[in-house]
Structure formats: structure tokens, C-alpha cells
Scaffold this active site. Structure first.
Site, PDB file in Angstrom:
ATOM      1  N   CYS A 197      55.686  54.013   7.384  1.00 15.67           N
ATOM      2  CA  CYS A 197      56.064  52.916   6.494  1.00 15.67           C
ATOM      3  C   CYS A 197      54.848  52.543   5.659  1.00 15.67           C
ATOM      4  O   CYS A 197      53.805  52.173   6.209  1.00 15.67           O
ATOM      5  CB  CYS A 197      56.544  51.720   7.305  1.00 15.67           C
ATOM      6  SG  CYS A 197      57.023  50.300   6.286  1.00 15.67           S
TER       7      CYS A 197
ATOM      8  N   CYS B 126      59.862  35.915   5.769  1.00 17.93           N
ATOM      9  CA  CYS B 126      59.081  37.149   5.848  1.00 17.93           C
ATOM     10  C   CYS B 126      57.577  36.906   5.970  1.00 17.93           C
ATOM     11  O   CYS B 126      57.003  36.098   5.229  1.00 17.93           O
ATOM     12  CB  CYS B 126      59.363  38.001   4.612  1.00 17.93           C
ATOM     13  SG  CYS B 126      58.510  39.582   4.604  1.00 17.93           S
TER      14      CYS B 126
ATOM     15  N   GLY C 162      55.072  44.160  -0.102  1.00 21.30           N
ATOM     16  CA  GLY C 162      55.296  44.261  -1.536  1.00 21.30           C
ATOM     17  C   GLY C 162      56.694  44.728  -1.889  1.00 21.30           C
ATOM     18  O   GLY C 162      57.474  45.137  -1.028  1.00 21.30           O
TER      19      GLY C 162
ATOM     20  N   SER D 146      67.540  45.214   0.491  1.00 18.77           N
ATOM     21  CA  SER D 146      67.401  44.065   1.394  1.00 18.77           C
ATOM     22  C   SER D 146      68.370  42.983   0.928  1.00 18.77           C
ATOM     23  O   SER D 146      68.069  42.216   0.020  1.00 18.77           O
ATOM     24  CB  SER D 146      65.962  43.546   1.371  1.00 18.77           C
ATOM     25  OG  SER D 146      65.075  44.518   1.888  1.00 18.77           O
TER      26      SER D 146
ATOM     27  N   ASN E 122      62.175  39.559  13.800  1.00 15.77           N
ATOM     28  CA  ASN E 122      60.900  39.395  14.496  1.00 15.77           C
ATOM     29  C   ASN E 122      60.337  38.032  14.118  1.00 15.77           C
ATOM     30  O   ASN E 122      60.034  37.785  12.951  1.00 15.77           O
ATOM     31  CB  ASN E 122      59.908  40.486  14.073  1.00 15.77           C
ATOM     32  CG  ASN E 122      60.182  41.802  14.745  1.00 15.77           C
ATOM     33  OD1 ASN E 122      60.415  41.862  15.946  1.00 15.77           O
ATOM     34  ND2 ASN E 122      60.184  42.874  13.969  1.00 15.77           N
TER      35      ASN E 122
ATOM     36  N   CYS F 166      56.496  42.955   9.563  1.00 15.35           N
ATOM     37  CA  CYS F 166      55.722  43.473   8.432  1.00 15.35           C
ATOM     38  C   CYS F 166      54.830  42.376   7.857  1.00 15.35           C
ATOM     39  O   CYS F 166      55.297  41.281   7.559  1.00 15.35           O
ATOM     40  CB  CYS F 166      56.687  43.987   7.364  1.00 15.35           C
ATOM     41  SG  CYS F 166      55.851  44.695   5.943  1.00 15.35           S
TER      42      CYS F 166
END
Length: 355
Positions: A105, A119, A164, A219, A297, A341
Site C-alpha cells: 500500500c 480518518c 493522500g 471510498s 480501526n 492509515c
């Protein structure tokens, strides 16, 4: 191009550059082979390339623009790398092990301006775009790490889902894709590469027109504008109607399945009502749609959000299946090593500021 990463050049760009500087066409094949097949660490290691060419490359390019700051290894085999760039910024890259191969990733920007409220990547605003060379170098660094282990492992898949918005760094993204896909180099199959976007509809049209057959993931995270705008600021600029119009164009041009990423947030977007709305939204092209349900998460800075219960995730999944929608649940890799992330990067920057 002075002092830029040589990994930022596509094969065609490298060939043209060398010829413009008086080199023969075959030099590009030699250099490309040394870079991606033999994976040299110094230009001097290209022992069948004449010294004048090596000197020319050394005067104009570098092989290393980042260094490894932190490496976290999970019990499940996931490895998260924190790389420091030449300007002092840090980025994350993740190696994940699956039964179908090794997937990396990659990050495309230093920070993120999309503003998804759940996020970790967006905790730190976008500082700049990564160059194509910096994106490619993430793959090279991971592959060289695998080479050093001596197990003959090879990066076989790439997901452009790190920090990003990839389509916001469009030209560098496309150069990266053509570089890693080149069959004379890393030769990572286009169908083994997935690019994820938060829904930059105008760029999706451009992406659909590209000849490369990589996979697209969107997304989505909510099936209606009211809810999606609450959790994703990007929906103000590109509401679902605009996004789905771009989806229609993409499917018309590519006729390739789209994955819809849907993060499961407790008591926010995880009810059967949202599942039925989502099924209706994509029902017109359900044969080319796959929904990836992602248990959240948790992130310390976003205490308003918690992971959906297993019961809600299962009910959501079963509702989609009953509506004829292909779907699955993606359980995270590296849960014991800052799985979200951007989490490792954010923690490290905070630590450095506190010193």
C-alpha cells in the site's frame, strides 16, 4: 531534472532523456534492467554500462530520496514502514501478506486535504504531492527489503490507498502506474494494481480514458448525501449524483468492476436502512460492483467514531447479499502495529514536536 529520483522516469522518458544527451537507444534497456531487475543500490554497480553514462546519470539523478525511520512488524506478517523524505517529511508504506501474494500500500501525498472526519491520514493537512519517483521508491524499498531476506519474495500487488488522494496527484500517479507495470521492469500486472479515490469525479473521467487496465476503488462510506457530507467533506464538491455519473462513464469505457469501500462506523452508517440504500444506489450495475465492508480501526483523535459491532456488520452484509450485491468483509492487517492509515506517521510527528 537535476538531483531528482531516477525512479520518476517512465521507460519512454528515460529513453528520450538518454538519447537527448547523446546516448544510444539501447542504453535505456541496460539502465532499466539494472534499476528494476537487478535493483542496484549505486549507479556504479551497472558493470556493463560505460563510465561516461554512469557519470551522466550521477550528475542528474539520485537512487535514494528517502530513508527508513521506523519499521513495525505485525504477528500476521504485515510490515509498516515510516520513510523520511529528503525535505524531512515522513510517509507510510505498508507490506501485507495474503494467500494470493504480497501487496504494498503506497502513499501519494504528504498529508491529506480530503477531510474525512474518521480518518487518521487527514489529521495532518496536505503539505505537498509526492513525485512519481518518491511513489515508485516506496515499492523499490519494500522489494529490496524482501531481497535482503533472501526468500525470493516479490511484490505482486499494489494498492494506492495510503496517505493522500491519488487522483489529486494525477500526473505523478499515472507515471508511477506505467513505471511499475512496465513488463521490462517490475512487471506488476495492471489487474494486480488498485487505485482508490474518495470520489474526485472530474478526475475519474480522465482515469477512465487511460489505456492502462488497473482496478478502481471508491471510498463511498455512505449511501446518501446527507450522511456522506457529514463524514466526508469531499461530498460537498462531488455529491453522490456527480460521483455516480462519473461511475457510469467509467463503466461504459472500461467495463471493469468497481470496488466500493464502506467503512463500518458504529451507529452512524451501519444500519440495515443504509444497506438497503446502498444496494439501491448501485443496483443498476450490480454485475460490475463489489462492496468491501471495512471494520473501523479506532483513532484516538476521533473518539466520536467506534467500530461497528460484529452483529451489525453481519446484518449489513446479509442485507446486501439479499439484494443481490456482491460484498465481503475486510478484516484489517497489522492490528497490533498502528493499523489505521496515517496512524504511525501522526504519532511520530507528535513525538518529535514534543521533544
Amino acid at each position: 531534472m537535476s538531483n531528482s529520483s531516477i525512479y520518476g522516469l517512465t521507460y519512454e522518458q528515460l529513453k528520450l532523456w538518454l538519447m537527448e544527451h547523446g546516448e544510444k537507444r539501447f542504453r535505456a534497456d541496460q539502465v532499466w534492467n539494472w534499476l528494476y531487475k537487478k535493483r542496484i543500490s549505486r549507479f556504479e554497480d551497472m558493470n556493463n554500462v560505460n563510465q561516461s553514462t554512469i557519470d551522466l546519470l550521477k550528475e542528474n539523478f539520485v537512487l535514494h530520496t528517502m530513508g527508513e525511520e521506523i519499521r513495525q512488524e505485525s504477528k500476521d506478517g504485515t510490515i509498516k514502514f515510516l520513510f523520511k523524505l529528503a525535505d524531512g517529511n515522513v510517509i507510510e508504506t505498508v507490506l501485507m501478506r495474503f494467500n494470493y501474494g504480497l501487496s504494498v500500500c503506497v502513499t501519494t501525498q504528504v498529508g491529506c486535504n480530503i477531510g474525512c472526519s474518521f480518518c487518521a491520514s487527514g489529521l495532518l493537512r496536505k503539505n505537498r504531492d509526492l513525485t512519481s519517483g518518491e511513489i515508485v521508491e516506496q515499492i523499490m524499498n519494500v522489494q529490496k527489503h524482501l531481497d535482503e531476506r533472501g526468500e525470493e519474495d516479490r511484490v505482486s500487488h499494489i494498492v494506492v490507498m495510503g496517505i493522500g488522494e491519488p487522483l489529486d496527484n494525477y500526473k505523478n500517479l499515472m507515471d508511477f502506474l506505467y513505471i511499475v507495470n512496465d513488463d521490462g521492469g517490475l512487471n506488476i500486472g495492471a489487474r494486480h494494481i488498485t487505485v482508490s479515490t474518495s470520489g474526485l469525479a472530474h478526475k475519474m473521467y480522465e482515469f477512465a480514458d487511460e489505456p492502462i487496465q488497473v482496478n478502481l476503488a471508491i471510498s463511498l462510506h455512505a449511501p446518501n448525501n446527507e450522511l456522506r457530507t457529514k463524514i466526508m467533506k469531499i461530498n460537498r464538491a462531488f455529491p453522490i449524483e456527480k460521483l455516480m455519473k462519473a461511475v457510469d462513464y467509467y463503466l461504459e469505457k472500461k467495463n471493469r468492476r468497481i470496488t466500493y469501500e464502506y467503512i463500518m462506523l458504529h451507529d452512524v452508517n451501519d444500519h440495515k436502512k443504509e444497506a438497503r440504500e446502498l444496494a439501491k444506489l448501485i443496483s443498476g450495475h450490480r454485475h460490475l460492483a463489489y462492496v468491501n465492508l471495512i471494520p473501523y480501526n479506532t483513532v484516538d483523535e476521533h473518539i466520536a467514531y467506534q467500530r461497528s459491532s460484529s452483529e451489525n456488520i453481519q446484518a449489513f452484509y446479509e442485507t446486501l447479499k439479499a439484494e443481490g450485491i456482491q460484498c465481503g468483509v475486510r478484516w484489517e492487517n497489522g492490528a497490533d502495529i498502528d493499523a489505521a492509515c496515517g496512524q504511525l506517521r501522526s504519532k511520530q510527528i507528535k513525538k518529535e514536536k514534543a521533544v
